[in-house]
Design a protein around this motif. Sequence first.
Motif, PDB file in Angstrom:
ATOM      1  N   ASN A  51      16.194  -9.141 -37.679  1.00 14.31           N
ATOM      2  CA  ASN A  51      16.612  -7.734 -37.707  1.00 14.31           C
ATOM      3  C   ASN A  51      15.847  -6.938 -38.766  1.00 14.31           C
ATOM      4  OD1 ASN A  51      18.392  -7.735 -35.567  1.00 14.31           O
ATOM      5  ND2 ASN A  51      20.087  -8.503 -36.835  1.00 14.31           N
ATOM      6  N   LYS A  52      15.478  -7.623 -39.862  1.00 13.97           N
ATOM      7  CA  LYS A  52      14.714  -6.927 -40.909  1.00 13.97           C
ATOM      8  C   LYS A  52      13.340  -6.480 -40.397  1.00 13.97           C
ATOM      9  CE  LYS A  52      16.553  -9.742 -44.671  1.00 13.97           C
ATOM     10  NZ  LYS A  52      16.102 -10.808 -45.604  1.00 13.97           N
ATOM     11  N   ILE A  53      12.773  -7.236 -39.453  1.00  8.89           N
ATOM     12  CA  ILE A  53      11.478  -6.839 -38.873  1.00  8.89           C
ATOM     13  C   ILE A  53      11.620  -5.483 -38.177  1.00  8.89           C
ATOM     14  CG2 ILE A  53       9.768  -7.328 -37.083  1.00  8.89           C
ATOM     15  CD1 ILE A  53      10.112 -10.277 -37.546  1.00  8.89           C
ATOM     16  N   PHE A  54      12.685  -5.349 -37.377  1.00 12.56           N
ATOM     17  CA  PHE A  54      12.889  -4.103 -36.630  1.00 12.56           C
ATOM     18  C   PHE A  54      13.065  -2.930 -37.596  1.00 12.56           C
ATOM     19  CE2 PHE A  54      13.771  -7.287 -33.480  1.00 12.56           C
ATOM     20  CZ  PHE A  54      13.352  -6.720 -32.286  1.00 12.56           C
ATOM     21  N   GLU A  55      13.783  -3.209 -38.710  1.00 11.43           N
ATOM     22  CA  GLU A  55      14.009  -2.170 -39.705  1.00 11.43           C
ATOM     23  C   GLU A  55      12.699  -1.751 -40.373  1.00 11.43           C
ATOM     24  OE1 GLU A  55      16.872  -2.727 -43.225  1.00 11.43           O
ATOM     25  OE2 GLU A  55      17.954  -3.371 -41.397  1.00 11.43           O
ATOM     26  N   ALA A  56      11.912  -2.737 -40.804  1.00  9.72           N
ATOM     27  CA  ALA A  56      10.680  -2.433 -41.541  1.00  9.72           C
ATOM     28  C   ALA A  56       9.681  -1.670 -40.669  1.00  9.72           C
ATOM     29  CB  ALA A  56      10.044  -3.726 -42.066  1.00  9.72           C
ATOM     30  N   LYS A  57       9.621  -2.016 -39.377  1.00 11.98           N
ATOM     31  CA  LYS A  57       8.653  -1.371 -38.480  1.00 11.98           C
ATOM     32  C   LYS A  57       9.174  -0.070 -37.882  1.00 11.98           C
ATOM     33  CE  LYS A  57       6.413  -3.461 -35.173  1.00 11.98           C
ATOM     34  NZ  LYS A  57       4.959  -3.380 -35.136  1.00 11.98           N
ATOM     35  N   GLY A  58      10.509   0.131 -37.940  1.00 16.03           N
ATOM     36  CA  GLY A  58      11.102   1.231 -37.182  1.00 16.03           C
ATOM     37  C   GLY A  58      10.951   0.968 -35.697  1.00 16.03           C
ATOM     38  N   ARG A  59      11.143  -0.310 -35.311  1.00 15.65           N
ATOM     39  CA  ARG A  59      10.887  -0.713 -33.925  1.00 15.65           C
ATOM     40  C   ARG A  59      12.148  -0.578 -33.072  1.00 15.65           C
ATOM     41  NH1 ARG A  59       7.038  -4.771 -31.783  1.00 15.65           N
ATOM     42  NH2 ARG A  59       7.910  -5.990 -30.081  1.00 15.65           N
ATOM     43  N   PRO A  60      12.027  -0.026 -31.846  1.00 13.22           N
ATOM     44  CA  PRO A  60      13.200   0.070 -30.969  1.00 13.22           C
ATOM     45  C   PRO A  60      13.801  -1.316 -30.712  1.00 13.22           C
ATOM     46  CG  PRO A  60      11.331   1.292 -30.053  1.00 13.22           C
ATOM     47  CD  PRO A  60      10.812   0.526 -31.233  1.00 13.22           C
ATOM     48  N   GLN A  61      15.127  -1.401 -30.731  1.00 11.66           N
ATOM     49  CA  GLN A  61      15.820  -2.698 -30.625  1.00 11.66           C
ATOM     50  C   GLN A  61      15.601  -3.397 -29.285  1.00 11.66           C
ATOM     51  OE1 GLN A  61      17.641  -4.418 -32.807  1.00 11.66           O
ATOM     52  NE2 GLN A  61      17.730  -2.982 -34.509  1.00 11.66           N
ATOM     53  N   ASP A  62      15.192  -2.646 -28.258  1.00 11.32           N
ATOM     54  CA  ASP A  62      15.045  -3.264 -26.933  1.00 11.32           C
ATOM     55  C   ASP A  62      13.669  -3.884 -26.747  1.00 11.32           C
ATOM     56  OD1 ASP A  62      13.374  -1.087 -26.675  1.00 11.32           O
ATOM     57  OD2 ASP A  62      14.158  -0.462 -24.718  1.00 11.32           O
ATOM     58  N   ASN A  63      12.871  -3.971 -27.810  1.00  5.05           N
ATOM     59  CA  ASN A  63      11.508  -4.484 -27.666  1.00  5.05           C
ATOM     60  C   ASN A  63      11.415  -5.896 -28.257  1.00  5.05           C
ATOM     61  OD1 ASN A  63       8.815  -4.698 -27.212  1.00  5.05           O
ATOM     62  ND2 ASN A  63       8.203  -2.977 -28.509  1.00  5.05           N
ATOM     63  N   PRO A  64      11.357  -6.927 -27.400  1.00  6.94           N
ATOM     64  CA  PRO A  64      11.434  -8.315 -27.887  1.00  6.94           C
ATOM     65  C   PRO A  64      10.205  -8.727 -28.707  1.00  6.94           C
ATOM     66  CG  PRO A  64      10.843  -8.264 -25.559  1.00  6.94           C
ATOM     67  CD  PRO A  64      11.174  -6.852 -25.945  1.00  6.94           C
ATOM     68  N   LEU A  65      10.394  -9.769 -29.528  1.00  5.72           N
ATOM     69  CA  LEU A  65       9.299 -10.296 -30.356  1.00  5.72           C
ATOM     70  C   LEU A  65       8.740 -11.562 -29.718  1.00  5.72           C
ATOM     71  CD1 LEU A  65      11.087 -10.008 -33.820  1.00  5.72           C
ATOM     72  CD2 LEU A  65       9.674  -8.297 -32.645  1.00  5.72           C
ATOM     73  N   ILE A  66       7.472 -11.857 -29.985  1.00  6.37           N
ATOM     74  CA  ILE A  66       6.938 -13.138 -29.542  1.00  6.37           C
ATOM     75  C   ILE A  66       7.061 -14.134 -30.698  1.00  6.37           C
ATOM     76  CG2 ILE A  66       5.402 -12.041 -27.880  1.00  6.37           C
ATOM     77  CD1 ILE A  66       3.111 -12.357 -29.603  1.00  6.37           C
ATOM     78  N   ILE A  67       7.204 -15.405 -30.360  1.00 10.51           N
ATOM     79  CA  ILE A  67       7.326 -16.406 -31.421  1.00 10.51           C
ATOM     80  C   ILE A  67       6.030 -17.209 -31.517  1.00 10.51           C
ATOM     81  CG2 ILE A  67       9.825 -16.503 -31.130  1.00 10.51           C
ATOM     82  CD1 ILE A  67       9.550 -19.257 -29.866  1.00 10.51           C
ATOM     83  N   HIS A  68       5.690 -17.581 -32.755  1.00  9.67           N
ATOM     84  CA  HIS A  68       4.440 -18.285 -33.043  1.00  9.67           C
ATOM     85  C   HIS A  68       4.751 -19.729 -33.404  1.00  9.67           C
ATOM     86  CE1 HIS A  68       3.545 -14.037 -33.295  1.00  9.67           C
ATOM     87  NE2 HIS A  68       2.251 -14.296 -33.270  1.00  9.67           N
ATOM     88  N   ILE A  69       4.081 -20.652 -32.721  1.00  7.24           N
ATOM     89  CA  ILE A  69       4.316 -22.079 -32.940  1.00  7.24           C
ATOM     90  C   ILE A  69       2.974 -22.765 -33.193  1.00  7.24           C
ATOM     91  CG2 ILE A  69       6.425 -22.068 -31.528  1.00  7.24           C
ATOM     92  CD1 ILE A  69       4.852 -23.333 -29.233  1.00  7.24           C
ATOM     93  N   PRO A  70       3.008 -23.983 -33.785  1.00  4.23           N
ATOM     94  CA  PRO A  70       1.736 -24.630 -34.154  1.00  4.23           C
ATOM     95  C   PRO A  70       1.059 -25.378 -33.008  1.00  4.23           C
ATOM     96  CG  PRO A  70       3.593 -25.789 -35.144  1.00  4.23           C
ATOM     97  CD  PRO A  70       4.172 -24.658 -34.360  1.00  4.23           C
ATOM     98  N   GLY A  71       1.683 -25.446 -31.842  1.00  9.12           N
ATOM     99  CA  GLY A  71       1.043 -26.137 -30.712  1.00  9.12           C
ATOM    100  C   GLY A  71       2.028 -26.360 -29.592  1.00  9.12           C
ATOM    101  N   PRO A  72       1.523 -26.830 -28.436  1.00 10.11           N
ATOM    102  CA  PRO A  72       2.371 -26.967 -27.244  1.00 10.11           C
ATOM    103  C   PRO A  72       3.514 -27.963 -27.418  1.00 10.11           C
ATOM    104  CG  PRO A  72       0.105 -27.748 -26.828  1.00 10.11           C
ATOM    105  CD  PRO A  72       0.115 -27.138 -28.185  1.00 10.11           C
ATOM    106  N   GLN A  73       3.395 -28.866 -28.404  1.00 12.98           N
ATOM    107  CA  GLN A  73       4.476 -29.853 -28.587  1.00 12.98           C
ATOM    108  C   GLN A  73       5.800 -29.188 -28.973  1.00 12.98           C
ATOM    109  OE1 GLN A  73       1.824 -29.432 -30.417  1.00 12.98           O
ATOM    110  NE2 GLN A  73       2.333 -29.496 -32.591  1.00 12.98           N
ATOM    111  N   TRP A  74       5.766 -27.944 -29.479  1.00 12.36           N
ATOM    112  CA  TRP A  74       7.008 -27.244 -29.821  1.00 12.36           C
ATOM    113  C   TRP A  74       7.601 -26.477 -28.637  1.00 12.36           C
ATOM    114  CZ3 TRP A  74       7.778 -24.678 -35.276  1.00 12.36           C
ATOM    115  CH2 TRP A  74       7.533 -25.628 -36.286  1.00 12.36           C
TER     116      TRP A  74
END
Length: 353
Positions: A51-74
């Motif tokens: 939620n802090k990301i949305f606050e810092a960016k002023g991002r609309p709440q309906d806009n999903p985030l992508i998640i970053h992982i170290p490889g396909p095993q996750w």
Amino acid sequence: FDLRDTKGQQKIIEDQISAAADILRQGGLVGIPTETVYGLGANALDAEAVNKIFEAKGRPQDNPLIIHIPGPQWLPRYCEDVPPLAYTLARKFWPGPLTMILKRKPIVPDATTAGLDTVGVRCPDHQVTLSIIREAGVPVAAPSANTSGRPSCTTAADVMEDMEGKIDAVVDGGPCQVGVESTILDLTCTPPRLLRPGGLPLEALEEVVGPVAVDKAVTERLKDGEQPKAPGMKYRHYAPKAPVTVVTGPAEASARTILQMVKPGDGVICFDEFAELFKEQEVECLGPSQDKRIQAQRVFDALRAFDSKDAAQIYAQCPDSQGLGLAISNRLKKAAGFKTIAAGQKRVVIGIT
Ligand code: TXA
Ligand code: MG
């Protein structure tokens, strides 16, 4: 942090990676380098941190985030029913500028996916950020680190400009090598659908996947009420303060068309070869007309530069849609609200381009 000041001192880099990982684990926000653009990272499993990301960016709440992982095993930790094609693509293009939309598992909070039953996943091609994610031991939700609506950040200094005082740290990993965001491919539909053109060309994807459907929002301004499949594609975006008009067509023809229209004090984003034509204008170079790799690296910097100049309006040359050209022209057209002119014509077309 400034990783370029460490002169190869591995220990210092390791300390900075640990510090960033600690901040993430404790629910804080860190600006992180990737090969595409800088991200604004938080623990993707911690709704409060997200939620802090949305606050810092002023991002609309309906806009999903992508998640970053170290490889396909996750992938199976966070995604349900992962199709074999996802692993094929990950093997071929990860780490790299490809985000795949997959069915999510309940462990990924609604705050991260904006309540969708899917999640975007990517493995960034940046050693420092990969180390941070591994050490944090959690997937990192990270949108581009710009204030919502502004051009994305391709240097740590850009991140500071937008986020100073709003986040806990920025890791300086140098300028981004690709310069436009990742290509987003939705694998929850048949055929797979391109939701956002990006650093991985559509042609490269189609070699592996076969024909890919292209979401309408990639090339057109949507009508009121029409919804793109990537919620973020509906917002006016990447835009400097002054209005932008994109001029399409062969480079020499578009340069000539711009020359006929510009007034003294206007701004021009042009290929390097044509910079000297615009003596009474503020000029930002997009790179050589034949080098889309450099154009991708330059496009956000060129748009961002106009926020500290007072051009009344901005005209931009635009590459064709082959290869990286699809992503570069999409970013320019979005900055223009899809206001485009075909070289040689004076008719402004808003919408289909
Ligand atoms: O290169 C990148 O992808 C960068 C770096 C930091 O990794 N990140 C990035 O994130 O561009 P962001 O939030 O600026 O753009 C992500 C886009 C948005 O348009 C969002 O709507 C879309 O991805 N998106 C995220 N999750 C989605 C989902 N589950 N379904 C459809 N679209 C999704
Ligand atoms: Mg963004």
